[in-house]
Design a protein around this motif. Structure first.
Motif, PDB file in Angstrom:
ATOM      1  N   LEU A  46       0.815  -1.211   0.000  1.00 47.87           N
ATOM      2  CA  LEU A  46       0.000   0.000   0.000  1.00 47.87           C
ATOM      3  C   LEU A  46       0.852   1.267   0.000  1.00 47.87           C
ATOM      4  CD1 LEU A  46      -2.797  -1.023   2.512  1.00 47.87           C
ATOM      5  CD2 LEU A  46      -2.890  -0.993   0.038  1.00 47.87           C
TER       6      LEU A  46
ATOM      7  N   TRP B 211       0.095   4.001  -2.696  1.00 52.12           N
ATOM      8  CA  TRP B 211      -1.150   4.717  -2.438  1.00 52.12           C
ATOM      9  C   TRP B 211      -0.989   5.697  -1.286  1.00 52.12           C
ATOM     10  CZ3 TRP B 211      -4.570   4.835  -6.040  1.00 52.12           C
ATOM     11  CH2 TRP B 211      -4.699   3.763  -6.907  1.00 52.12           C
TER      12      TRP B 211
ATOM     13  N   LEU C 225       0.948   8.632  -2.665  1.00 48.17           N
ATOM     14  CA  LEU C 225       0.094   9.439  -3.529  1.00 48.17           C
ATOM     15  C   LEU C 225      -0.858  10.300  -2.695  1.00 48.17           C
ATOM     16  CD1 LEU C 225      -0.746  10.079  -6.437  1.00 48.17           C
ATOM     17  CD2 LEU C 225      -2.415   8.223  -6.246  1.00 48.17           C
ATOM     18  N   GLY C 226      -1.450   9.723  -1.671  1.00 44.21           N
ATOM     19  CA  GLY C 226      -2.334  10.488  -0.797  1.00 44.21           C
ATOM     20  C   GLY C 226      -1.599  11.583  -0.058  1.00 44.21           C
TER      21      GLY C 226
END
Length: 55
Positions: free
Chosen positions: A34, A37, A40-41
Motif C-alpha cells: 500500500l 497509495w 500518492l495520498g
C-alpha cells in the motif's frame, strides 16, 4: 482414536480460518504493497495546501 482425528480436524480448521488470513494481512503489511497509495495520498495532501483566512 476418533477423538484424535477430531482434534486434528479442529486444529486444521483453526489454521485455515484464523491463521491464514492473519498471515496474508501481515504479508501485505510487511511487503508495503500500500506504500504507493500512501505516498500518492500524502503528495495530494501536501499539494492541496491550507486555505488561509484573510482578515
Amino acid at each position: 482414536m476418533s477423538a484424535l482425528i477430531l482434534l486434528i480436524a479442529a486444529l486444521l480448521g483453526i489454521n485455515h480460518w484464523l491463521l491464514e488470513p492473519a498471515v496474508k494481512a501481515s504479508t501485505d503489511l510487511f511487503e508495503l504493497r500500500l506504500l504507493p497509495w500512501l505516498l500518492l495520498g500524502t503528495l495530494a495532501w501536501l499539494l492541496a495546501g491550507r486555505q488561509h483566512s484573510q482578515p
